[in-house]
Design a protein around this motif. Structure first.
Motif, mmCIF file in Angstrom:
data_model
loop_
_atom_site.group_PDB
_atom_site.id
_atom_site.type_symbol
_atom_site.label_atom_id
_atom_site.label_comp_id
_atom_site.label_asym_id
_atom_site.label_seq_id
_atom_site.Cartn_x
_atom_site.Cartn_y
_atom_site.Cartn_z
ATOM 1 N N GLU A 1 57.449 39.453 64.772
ATOM 2 C CA GLU A 1 56.325 40.359 64.575
ATOM 3 C C GLU A 1 56.748 41.797 64.859
ATOM 4 O OE1 GLU A 1 52.590 37.691 66.079
ATOM 5 O OE2 GLU A 1 54.216 38.043 67.520
ATOM 6 N N ALA A 2 56.521 42.688 63.896
ATOM 7 C CA ALA A 2 56.859 44.095 64.086
ATOM 8 C C ALA A 2 55.862 44.796 64.998
ATOM 9 C CB ALA A 2 56.925 44.801 62.738
ATOM 10 N N GLY A 3 54.628 44.293 65.044
ATOM 11 C CA GLY A 3 53.612 44.898 65.902
ATOM 12 C C GLY A 3 52.885 46.078 65.281
ATOM 13 N N HIS A 4 53.146 46.355 63.998
ATOM 14 C CA HIS A 4 52.423 47.394 63.264
ATOM 15 C C HIS A 4 52.474 47.034 61.780
ATOM 16 C CE1 HIS A 4 56.007 49.202 61.447
ATOM 17 N NE2 HIS A 4 56.603 49.058 62.623
ATOM 18 N N PRO A 5 51.562 47.569 60.967
ATOM 19 C CA PRO A 5 51.521 47.189 59.558
ATOM 20 C C PRO A 5 52.216 48.158 58.608
ATOM 21 C CG PRO A 5 49.486 48.291 60.121
ATOM 22 C CD PRO A 5 50.329 48.287 61.386
ATOM 23 N N LEU A 6 52.956 49.121 59.129
ATOM 24 C CA LEU A 6 53.554 50.134 58.272
ATOM 25 C C LEU A 6 54.789 49.589 57.543
ATOM 26 C CD1 LEU A 6 53.330 53.236 60.634
ATOM 27 C CD2 LEU A 6 51.624 52.335 59.037
ATOM 28 N N ALA A 7 55.142 50.233 56.437
ATOM 29 C CA ALA A 7 56.319 49.854 55.658
ATOM 30 C C ALA A 7 57.549 50.516 56.267
ATOM 31 C CB ALA A 7 56.144 50.281 54.204
ATOM 32 N N SER A 8 58.550 49.731 56.618
ATOM 33 C CA SER A 8 59.709 50.231 57.361
ATOM 34 C C SER A 8 60.962 50.302 56.489
ATOM 35 C CB SER A 8 60.005 49.328 58.560
ATOM 36 O OG SER A 8 58.924 49.317 59.475
ATOM 37 N N TYR A 9 61.733 51.363 56.709
ATOM 38 C CA TYR A 9 63.063 51.470 56.114
ATOM 39 C C TYR A 9 63.894 52.385 56.992
ATOM 40 C CZ TYR A 9 62.365 56.204 54.062
ATOM 41 O OH TYR A 9 62.163 57.558 53.861
ATOM 42 N N ALA A 10 65.173 52.581 56.641
ATOM 43 C CA ALA A 10 66.066 53.404 57.455
ATOM 44 C C ALA A 10 66.825 54.395 56.583
ATOM 45 C CB ALA A 10 67.055 52.528 58.221
ATOM 46 N N ILE A 11 67.190 55.502 57.200
ATOM 47 C CA ILE A 11 68.045 56.497 56.570
ATOM 48 C C ILE A 11 69.315 56.619 57.413
ATOM 49 C CG2 ILE A 11 68.320 58.920 55.924
ATOM 50 C CD1 ILE A 11 65.263 59.050 55.627
ATOM 51 N N VAL A 12 70.464 56.429 56.783
ATOM 52 C CA VAL A 12 71.753 56.606 57.451
ATOM 53 C C VAL A 12 72.348 57.918 56.954
ATOM 54 C CG1 VAL A 12 74.036 55.653 57.906
ATOM 55 C CG2 VAL A 12 72.081 54.112 57.559
ATOM 56 N N GLU A 13 72.686 58.792 57.888
ATOM 57 C CA GLU A 13 73.237 60.108 57.537
ATOM 58 C C GLU A 13 74.629 60.251 58.119
ATOM 59 O OE1 GLU A 13 69.913 63.340 57.441
ATOM 60 O OE2 GLU A 13 69.511 62.025 59.166
ATOM 61 N N LYS A 14 75.535 60.782 57.325
ATOM 62 C CA LYS A 14 76.895 61.027 57.776
ATOM 63 C C LYS A 14 77.094 62.517 57.974
ATOM 64 C CE LYS A 14 81.753 60.260 56.561
ATOM 65 N NZ LYS A 14 82.685 59.747 55.520
ATOM 66 N N GLY A 15 77.437 62.893 59.196
ATOM 67 C CA GLY A 15 77.682 64.293 59.508
ATOM 68 C C GLY A 15 79.037 64.476 60.132
ATOM 69 N N ALA A 16 79.270 65.666 60.626
ATOM 70 C CA ALA A 16 80.565 65.977 61.222
ATOM 71 C C ALA A 16 80.867 65.093 62.427
ATOM 72 C CB ALA A 16 80.604 67.448 61.630
ATOM 73 N N GLY A 17 79.817 64.689 63.149
ATOM 74 C CA GLY A 17 80.018 63.870 64.342
ATOM 75 C C GLY A 17 79.965 62.385 64.092
ATOM 76 N N GLY A 18 79.831 61.964 62.838
ATOM 77 C CA GLY A 18 79.754 60.541 62.529
ATOM 78 C C GLY A 18 78.444 60.178 61.870
ATOM 79 N N TYR A 19 78.035 58.933 62.027
ATOM 80 C CA TYR A 19 76.846 58.417 61.373
ATOM 81 C C TYR A 19 75.654 58.421 62.330
ATOM 82 C CZ TYR A 19 80.182 56.625 57.950
ATOM 83 O OH TYR A 19 81.182 56.517 57.016
ATOM 84 N N GLY A 20 74.504 58.833 61.819
ATOM 85 C CA GLY A 20 73.256 58.754 62.555
ATOM 86 C C GLY A 20 72.226 57.975 61.762
ATOM 87 N N VAL A 21 71.216 57.467 62.443
ATOM 88 C CA VAL A 21 70.204 56.630 61.806
ATOM 89 C C VAL A 21 68.814 57.131 62.171
ATOM 90 C CG1 VAL A 21 69.280 54.296 61.550
ATOM 91 C CG2 VAL A 21 71.722 54.627 61.926
ATOM 92 N N THR A 22 67.956 57.209 61.161
ATOM 93 C CA THR A 22 66.534 57.512 61.362
ATOM 94 C C THR A 22 65.717 56.364 60.793
ATOM 95 O OG1 THR A 22 66.919 59.892 61.148
ATOM 96 C CG2 THR A 22 64.660 59.122 60.870
ATOM 97 N N PHE A 23 64.828 55.812 61.605
ATOM 98 C CA PHE A 23 63.930 54.763 61.124
ATOM 99 C C PHE A 23 62.612 55.405 60.697
ATOM 100 C CE2 PHE A 23 66.812 52.460 63.956
ATOM 101 C CZ PHE A 23 67.195 51.419 63.123
ATOM 102 N N ARG A 24 62.156 55.055 59.504
ATOM 103 C CA ARG A 24 60.916 55.595 58.954
ATOM 104 C C ARG A 24 59.889 54.466 58.852
ATOM 105 N NH1 ARG A 24 60.153 60.976 58.307
ATOM 106 N NH2 ARG A 24 58.982 60.600 56.381
ATOM 107 N N ASN A 25 58.651 54.757 59.230
ATOM 108 C CA ASN A 25 57.538 53.815 59.133
ATOM 109 C C ASN A 25 56.431 54.493 58.339
ATOM 110 O OD1 ASN A 25 58.567 51.639 60.996
ATOM 111 N ND2 ASN A 25 58.594 53.387 62.390
ATOM 112 N N VAL A 26 56.166 53.976 57.152
ATOM 113 C CA VAL A 26 55.360 54.677 56.163
ATOM 114 C C VAL A 26 53.999 54.009 55.996
ATOM 115 C CG1 VAL A 26 55.296 55.498 53.780
ATOM 116 C CG2 VAL A 26 57.503 55.284 54.970
#
Length: 252
Positions: A192-217
């Motif tokens: 169970e996610a515990g919320h009804p929003l639509a979830s996805y992720a954004i992976v970004e590559k920068g100078a320091g490596g990879y970062g992740v942002t989780f989006r709930n729409v």
């Protein structure tokens, strides 16, 4: 460089459209899909028309596999509903999907684990139905032989990110269209996610490596909950309405 990672749409076209609109609003054109696209008491035909026209890198999920390996009579209800709406061309599209894929040389993609499309990578289900995080050693054992710096996987419907001891990044984007479900294998349990929003992720590559942002729409999740209820699927209706099982309050 930014990559949008989607997974576990499960026939929820309203949620998929909301996520695609959100991805476009972020200015991201690069999208990958980790499978389980259609099975659910919702709008699998619309999802199929949308995905097959997009032509984005996609791997096959366990429920995608069921749609082309099982007869409708042997399918669970969610798979049977999807199978009844998909065109022969959609089933051919599923058959052509790979089990794993490497995107742009950096992103390893699979639905659940490289060895098994119906096995949780991070979670272990105990006999009493509780779910706990596996040890790092157990998680890393399933990643042996993967050379890419980012491993993308799904299946549990729960967003997650962790780094392996060698620095590789693992990302589960969560589920676009099904925020909760129950299963009988290996033991009866709930996710169970515990919320009804639509979830996805954004992976970004920068100078320091990879970062992740989780989006709930947000989207019109109550419309989809009502649709699930009309199919006689109260657990689906509850999960879509609230992110929890057994709490929908929707008339059936």
């Amino acid at each position: 460089m930014s990559l949008a990672v989607i997974a576990d749409i499960h026939g929820n076209d309203l949620a998929l459209q909301a996520v695609l609109d959100d991805i476009a609003a972020q200015g991201i054109a690069d999208i990958v899909n980790l499978g389980d696209c259609f099975s659910g008491p919702l709008e699998p035909g619309k999802v199929a028309a949308r995905l097959t026209a997009m032509n984005i890198p996609t791997v096959r999920g366990n429920h995608d596999r069921y749609l082309v390996e099982q007869s409708p009579e042997a399918m669970w209800p969610s798979d049977r509903i999807a199978h009844g709406e998909l065109l022969p061309a959609h089933l051919d599209w599923i058959r052509a999907l790979p089990e794993t894929h490497v995107h742009r040389g950096e992103f390893y993609m699979c639905h659940a684990t490289p060895q098994d499309d119906n096995r949780y990578w991070l979670e272990e289900v105990l006999e009493d139905g509780s779910v706990r995080r596996k040890s790092l050693a157990e998680i890393e054992a399933l990643a042996e032989g993967i050379e890419q710096p980012v491993i993308l996987f799904a299946h549990s419907h729960l967003p997650a990110m962790l780094r392996l001891s060698d620095g590789r990044l693992m990302v589960n984007p969560g589920s676009i269209g099904c925020p909760g479900y129950d299963d009988v294998a290996p033991y009866p349990h709930k996710m169970e996610a515990g919320h009804p929003l639509a979830s996805y992720a954004i992976v970004e590559k920068g100078a320091g490596g990879y970062g992740v942002t989780f989006r709930n729409v947000p989207y019109d999740h109550m419309a989809m909950a009502a649709l699930a209820a009309s199919y006689g699927r109260p657990q689906w209706a509850s999960a879509l309405a609230t992110g929890w099982l057994g709490k929908s309050g929707i008339s059936e």
